[in-house]
Design an enzyme around this catalytic site. Structure first.
Site, PDB file in Angstrom:
ATOM      1  N   LYS A  92       0.851  -1.197   0.000  1.00  0.00           N
ATOM      2  CA  LYS A  92       0.000   0.000   0.000  1.00  0.00           C
ATOM      3  C   LYS A  92       0.886   1.246   0.000  1.00  0.00           C
ATOM      4  O   LYS A  92       2.094   1.163   0.260  1.00  0.00           O
ATOM      5  CB  LYS A  92      -0.919  -0.019   1.219  1.00  0.00           C
ATOM      6  N   ARG A 125      -9.353  -0.685  16.119  1.00  0.00           N
ATOM      7  CA  ARG A 125      -9.488   0.070  14.866  1.00  0.00           C
ATOM      8  C   ARG A 125     -10.555  -0.634  14.033  1.00  0.00           C
ATOM      9  O   ARG A 125     -11.700  -0.699  14.431  1.00  0.00           O
ATOM     10  CB  ARG A 125      -8.113   0.155  14.182  1.00  0.00           C
ATOM     11  N   HIS A 157      -5.648  -7.761  13.695  1.00  0.00           N
ATOM     12  CA  HIS A 157      -4.437  -6.942  13.565  1.00  0.00           C
ATOM     13  C   HIS A 157      -3.863  -6.695  14.949  1.00  0.00           C
ATOM     14  O   HIS A 157      -4.605  -6.402  15.896  1.00  0.00           O
ATOM     15  CB  HIS A 157      -4.793  -5.612  12.874  1.00  0.00           C
ATOM     16  N   ARG A 188       1.450 -10.853   7.061  1.00  0.00           N
ATOM     17  CA  ARG A 188       1.261  -9.626   6.273  1.00  0.00           C
ATOM     18  C   ARG A 188       2.400  -8.637   6.521  1.00  0.00           C
ATOM     19  O   ARG A 188       2.198  -7.591   7.128  1.00  0.00           O
ATOM     20  CB  ARG A 188      -0.062  -8.950   6.657  1.00  0.00           C
ATOM     21  N   TYR A 219      15.727  30.816   5.818  1.00  0.00           N
ATOM     22  CA  TYR A 219      14.581  31.539   6.387  1.00  0.00           C
ATOM     23  C   TYR A 219      14.680  31.652   7.908  1.00  0.00           C
ATOM     24  O   TYR A 219      14.968  30.657   8.591  1.00  0.00           O
ATOM     25  CB  TYR A 219      13.277  30.808   6.069  1.00  0.00           C
ATOM     26  N   CYS A 260      13.991  24.373   3.581  1.00  0.00           N
ATOM     27  CA  CYS A 260      13.021  25.103   2.750  1.00  0.00           C
ATOM     28  C   CYS A 260      12.210  24.101   1.924  1.00  0.00           C
ATOM     29  O   CYS A 260      12.433  22.901   1.991  1.00  0.00           O
ATOM     30  CB  CYS A 260      13.745  26.058   1.815  1.00  0.00           C
ATOM     31  N   MET A 261      11.302  24.608   1.092  1.00  0.00           N
ATOM     32  CA  MET A 261      10.495  23.713   0.274  1.00  0.00           C
ATOM     33  C   MET A 261      11.367  22.915  -0.709  1.00  0.00           C
ATOM     34  O   MET A 261      11.173  21.715  -0.897  1.00  0.00           O
ATOM     35  CB  MET A 261       9.433  24.508  -0.499  1.00  0.00           C
ATOM     36  N   ASP A 262      12.347  23.599  -1.306  1.00  0.00           N
ATOM     37  CA  ASP A 262      13.158  22.960  -2.351  1.00  0.00           C
ATOM     38  C   ASP A 262      14.645  22.892  -2.024  1.00  0.00           C
ATOM     39  O   ASP A 262      15.410  22.344  -2.816  1.00  0.00           O
ATOM     40  CB  ASP A 262      13.008  23.734  -3.667  1.00  0.00           C
TER      41      ASP A 262
HETATM   42  C1  LIG Z   1      -3.933  -4.493   8.394  1.00  0.00           C
HETATM   43  C2  LIG Z   1      -2.460  -4.367   8.178  1.00  0.00           C
HETATM   44  N1  LIG Z   1      -1.724  -5.492   8.039  1.00  0.00           N
HETATM   45  C3  LIG Z   1      -0.390  -5.433   7.848  1.00  0.00           C
HETATM   46  C4  LIG Z   1       0.277  -4.235   7.795  1.00  0.00           C
HETATM   47  C5  LIG Z   1       1.765  -4.214   7.618  1.00  0.00           C
HETATM   48  O1  LIG Z   1       2.379  -3.772   8.806  1.00  0.00           O
HETATM   49  P1  LIG Z   1       3.945  -3.607   8.929  1.00  0.00           P
HETATM   50  O2  LIG Z   1       4.326  -2.583   7.929  1.00  0.00           O
HETATM   51  O3  LIG Z   1       4.154  -3.142  10.329  1.00  0.00           O
HETATM   52  O4  LIG Z   1       4.553  -4.940   8.646  1.00  0.00           O
HETATM   53  C6  LIG Z   1      -0.438  -3.062   7.947  1.00  0.00           C
HETATM   54  C7  LIG Z   1       0.250  -1.773   7.909  1.00  0.00           C
HETATM   55  O5  LIG Z   1      -0.078  -0.793   8.455  1.00  0.00           O
HETATM   56  C8  LIG Z   1      -1.846  -3.118   8.140  1.00  0.00           C
HETATM   57  O6  LIG Z   1      -2.589  -2.020   8.287  1.00  0.00           O
END
Ligand SMILES: Cc1ncc(COP(=O)(O)O)c(C=O)c1O
Length: 374
Positions: free
Chosen positions: A38, A136, A165, A221, A265, A312-314
C-alpha cells in the site's frame, strides 16, 4: 546509473528480495506471505516493487485502497489482492471487475457486495476482520453471534480469510500480543464451528512475524520489514534486514561566509566562524522533513555534515566547513549508506519524532525512483 534529477531515490530490488527471503525463512513452510504494498509500496514505488515481489514468490498482495488494487491489476499482478481498507459504497464494480478481495468489517458493506455479486453472477471472496484488541477496524468479538448468521445467508459472498491486527507487536514485552493470539484462536474456533472454512487465518504484521510464534495462522502480512525498516528497539540487529531505499542529492552551490552570517529563512542558524555552506536541492516538498531544520545530518564523501538553518520547500543548506575538498556536483546522501557511513531511516525518524514508515512515505512523487539490481 543515469541521474534523472538533482535528487532521486535509489531503490535496491536485490535488498527487497533479500528481505522477502528472510521473512520466508523465519515463518518456515506451511505459511504464505501477503506482501503489503500500500501507499506506493511505502514510498518505494509499487510499479516495480510489486512485480519484483511477485517474481520472488509473494503469494498475495495487500493494499489500503481499491484504487491501489486496480493499479496493481493493471500492472499485470495476478496474485490475490487484499484491500485492507475494505470497499466503500460504489466500489463494488471495481472489486468485481479487477478481482479484488475486500476486508469486511461492516454489514452494510456485506449487503452491497452480495447484491453486486448476485447481479454479476460471480461470487466475491472476502476476509472477515475481527477486532481482538487493536480498537481500529473489525467486528468486535461480542458481535460475532449476531454477524456470522447474517454472513452465512449472503450466498454470493465467500469467506476466503479470517484476520485480525496486532496493536503492540513492536513491544514484545507487553502481554497484549499473546492475548490477541489467544482471542484470535477462540474466534477461529467460533467461525469454523459456524460452518465457515476460511482458507487463510492471519494476524501478524512485520513485528508480529519477528516477535513470536505464529500459532494457528497460515498467512503473514509484512510491510515495513520488506523495506528494511523494522530496525528499532527489540528488532535492532536481530536479523540481517537490508535497507531498500537510498535518498540521494548533490551539491548545487558552495558559499564561504564570515562569522555572524545568518542562513536560510528566519536566520535560525548563524555562523560562529569562517564557514563553508553547501546548498542541496532537496526540501520538504521532496519529503526532507522541515523538522530536520538545524538537526538533520547528511553524508558527503562518507562523512557527516550538519543541516544549517531552516529546511526550505526545495532547498536545504549544509555546513561543510569541516569537510575537505567538497565540490559542486558531489553526491549527498540523505538516507542510506555512503561508504562506511550510514544514515538509517530509524535515525531520521528519531530526529523528527516519527517512525521509519513515515520517513519512507514522505518521499514525495516528484522524487524519481531509480531501481537498481532488477
Ligand atoms: C492491516 C495491516 N496489516 C499489515 C500491515 C503491515 O504492517 P507492517 O508494515 O508493520 O509490517 C499493515 C500496515 O499498516 C496493516 O494495516
Amino acid at each position: 546509473m543515469p541521474v534523472l534529477r538533482p535528487t532521486w531515490a535509489e531503490i535496491d530490488l536485490a535488498a527487497l528480495r533479500h528481505n522477502f527471503q528472510e521473512i520466508q525463512k523465519t515463518i518456515g513452510d506451511g505459511c504464505d506471505v501477503l506482501a503489503v504494498v500500500k501507499a506506493d509500496a511505502y514510498g518505494h514505488g509499487a510499479s516495480q516493487v510489486a512485480p519484483a515481489l511477485a517474481a520472488a514468490g509473494a503469494d498475495l498482495f495487500g493494499v489500503a485502497l481499491v484504487e491501489e488494487g486496480v493499479a496493481l491489476r493493471k500492472l499485470g499482478i495476478e496474485q490475490p489482492i487484499l484491500v485492507l481498507g475494505g470497499a466503500f459504497p460504489g466500489q463494488e464494480t471495481d472489486i468485481l471487475e479487477y478481482r479484488l478481495t475486500p476486508v469486511l468489517y461492516d454489514l452494510n458493506c456485506a449487503q452491497r457486495l452480495d447484491s453486486a455479486a448476485r447481479n454479476a453472477g460471480r461470487p466475491i471472496d472476502y476476509h472477515l476482520k475481527v477486532d481482538t484488541g487493536m480498537g481500529r477496524l473489525g467486528f468486535r468479538m461480542e458481535r460475532l453471534n449476531e454477524v456470522l448468521p447474517i454472513l452465512k445467508k449472503l450466498n454470493n459472498l465467500n469467506m476466503n480469510g479470517l484476520m485480525s491486527h496486532l496493536a503492540v507487536a513492536d513491544e514484545p514485552e507487553k502481554p497484549l500480543t499473546g492475548l490477541q493470539y489467544q482471542l484470535f484462536s477462540d474466534v477461529t474456533e467460533k467461525v469454523t464451528s459456524s460452518g465457515f472454512q476460511p482458507r487463510y487465518r492471519h494476524i501478524a504484521n512485520s513485528a508480529g512475524i519477528y516477535s513470536r510464534e505464529l500459532s494457528g495462522c497460515n498467512l503473514v502480512r509484512p510491510g515495513i520489514s520488506l523495506y528494511g525498516g523494522l530496525t528499532g528497539g527489540p528488532f535492532a540487529n536481530q536479523f540481517t534486514q537490508q535497507p531498500v531505499m537510498r535518498l540521494v542529492s548533490q551539491v548545487a552551490q558552495l558559499k564561504d561566509l564570515p562569522p555572524g552570517s545568518g542562513i536560510s529563512y528566519g536566520h535560525r542558524f548563524v555562523t560562529t566562524r569562517q564557514s563553508r555552506v553547501a546548498a542541496i536541492p532537496v526540501g520538504y516538498a521532496d519529503g526532507y522533513n522541515r523538522l530536520l531544520t538545524n538537526c538533520g545530518e547528511v553524508l558527503i564523501h562518507g562523512h557527516r555534515a550538519p543541516v544549517a538553518g531552516t529546511v526550505c520547500m526545495d532547498w536545504t543548506l549544509v555546513d561543510v566547513t569541516d569537510l575537505s575538498d567538497v565540490q559542486v556536483g558531489d553526491q549527498v546522501t540523505l538516507l542510506g549508506r555512503d561508504g562506511e557511513a550510514m544514515i538509517t531511516a530509524e535515525e531520521w525518524a528519531n530526529r523528527i519524532g516519527s517512525i521509519t514508515y513515515e520517513v519512507f512515505c514522505q518521499v514525495s512523487k516528484r522524487v524519481p525512483r531509480v531501481f537498481v539490481n532488477p
